[in-house]
Each structure stands twice: as C-alpha cells, then as structure tokens.
Enzyme design. Structure first.
Site, PDB file in Angstrom:
ATOM      1  N   GLU A  80      77.453  22.882  60.723  1.00 64.37           N
ATOM      2  CA  GLU A  80      77.985  21.692  60.056  1.00 64.37           C
ATOM      3  C   GLU A  80      78.657  22.065  58.742  1.00 64.37           C
ATOM      4  O   GLU A  80      79.744  21.573  58.417  1.00 64.37           O
ATOM      5  CB  GLU A  80      76.853  20.681  59.812  1.00 64.37           C
ATOM      6  CG  GLU A  80      77.305  19.394  59.174  1.00 64.37           C
ATOM      7  CD  GLU A  80      78.161  18.542  60.095  1.00 64.37           C
ATOM      8  OE1 GLU A  80      79.013  17.807  59.572  1.00 64.37           O
ATOM      9  OE2 GLU A  80      77.987  18.611  61.321  1.00 64.37           O
ATOM     10  N   SER A  89      85.475  24.873  64.245  1.00 67.06           N
ATOM     11  CA  SER A  89      85.343  23.566  64.873  1.00 67.06           C
ATOM     12  C   SER A  89      84.288  23.733  65.951  1.00 67.06           C
ATOM     13  O   SER A  89      84.131  24.814  66.516  1.00 67.06           O
ATOM     14  CB  SER A  89      86.668  23.104  65.479  1.00 67.06           C
ATOM     15  OG  SER A  89      86.997  23.898  66.583  1.00 67.06           O
ATOM     16  N   TYR A  90      83.554  22.735  66.208  1.00 67.83           N
ATOM     17  CA  TYR A  90      82.616  22.787  67.318  1.00 67.83           C
ATOM     18  C   TYR A  90      82.511  21.403  67.912  1.00 67.83           C
ATOM     19  O   TYR A  90      82.696  20.401  67.224  1.00 67.83           O
ATOM     20  CB  TYR A  90      81.253  23.358  66.907  1.00 67.83           C
ATOM     21  CG  TYR A  90      80.431  22.522  65.968  1.00 67.83           C
ATOM     22  CD1 TYR A  90      80.578  22.646  64.599  1.00 67.83           C
ATOM     23  CD2 TYR A  90      79.492  21.619  66.456  1.00 67.83           C
ATOM     24  CE1 TYR A  90      79.823  21.880  63.730  1.00 67.83           C
ATOM     25  CE2 TYR A  90      78.732  20.854  65.593  1.00 67.83           C
ATOM     26  CZ  TYR A  90      78.903  20.990  64.227  1.00 67.83           C
ATOM     27  OH  TYR A  90      78.157  20.245  63.372  1.00 67.83           O
ATOM     28  N   PRO A  91      82.251  21.351  69.211  1.00 64.88           N
ATOM     29  CA  PRO A  91      82.256  20.063  69.893  1.00 64.88           C
ATOM     30  C   PRO A  91      81.062  19.202  69.498  1.00 64.88           C
ATOM     31  O   PRO A  91      79.977  19.699  69.256  1.00 64.88           O
ATOM     32  CB  PRO A  91      82.191  20.441  71.374  1.00 64.88           C
ATOM     33  CG  PRO A  91      81.572  21.786  71.384  1.00 64.88           C
ATOM     34  CD  PRO A  91      81.980  22.461  70.105  1.00 64.88           C
TER      35      PRO A  91
END
Length: 131
Positions: A80, A89-91
């Site tokens: 985060e 970026s991460y889903p």
C-alpha cells in the site's frame, strides 16, 4: 564469469568445480608460471530473461511470505505504501476473467495514441484483425 571487451565469458574446465583449497592453489601457481592459455572450445547459447508476470494480491502475499518471511498484513502495508508513492501498482481484486459484455477492443483502441505503449496497443489490434 568474466567480462572482456563487453563480452560476457564463463571459463570452464573438464573437471567441473573445485572446492578444496590445495588443488586451487596448485592451479593458481600453474597459471602464474604459464600465463598463456589456449582456447579449445567456444560455445554459446541464447538466453532470454522474461519479465516477471504481475502478481495478484494473493500471489503477492504468498511470495512475500515465502521469500521475505513477512506476514500478509505487513506485506499489504508495504504494498500500500509503495502504491501510494506511485512506485508499484497492484490489483485490488483477484479476477483475471473479464465479463463477456466487456468490450476489450474499445479499451485497447483508447490506448493507441499513448506515447509510451501506443505502438504495442496498435500491434495487438493488428494481430487480432489478422486472425
């Protein structure tokens, strides 16, 4: 592994690897006494390093736990923080399946004018029209 004249070279010999100190010292002495060597064989093979696939949240937690020895909560806190700093970026969801009514072609079409990945988007559209 050594790099000479911008060429990566790995030197091997028939015996494989040596782990004992004395034979290594003997070979070092031989090399120092006779600094010239003869190349007997040159072999090469192409190598490809593929970019890693993006991780979904579950896989991120698994890999972080296995390789970094962190718990899931700590991994997500770090992710985060990196995300809010714009570094990754991460889903937020775990789906890789899109609904049939979603028009992916129009989404790809919107990316064609992007200066960074527009050419890639165009290639995807061209490949689809050929098939």
């Amino acid at each position: 592994m050594d790099i000479r004249d911008n060429i990566s070279v790995e030197f091997k010999w028939a015996r494989g690897k040596l782990f004992e100190k004395l034979p290594c010292e003997i070979f070092l002495d031989i090399c120092l006494e006779q600094p010239n060597a003869t190349v007997q064989k040159i072999s090469s093979k192409p190598t490809n390093k593929w970019r890693p696939l993006p991780l979904d949240t579950i896989e991120l937690e698994k890999q972080g736990s296995r390789k970094l020895n962190l718990n899931a909560k700590e991994i997500m806190r770090i992710a985060e923080k990196l995300y809010t700093q714009g570094l990754i970026s991460y889903p937020r969801t775990e789906t890789n399946i899109f609904p049939k009514e979603l028009n992916l072609i129009s989404l790809v079409n919107q990316q064609v004018n992007n200066p960074i990945w527009g050419n890639f988007a165009q290639q995807l559209l061209e490949k689809r029209s050929k098939s």
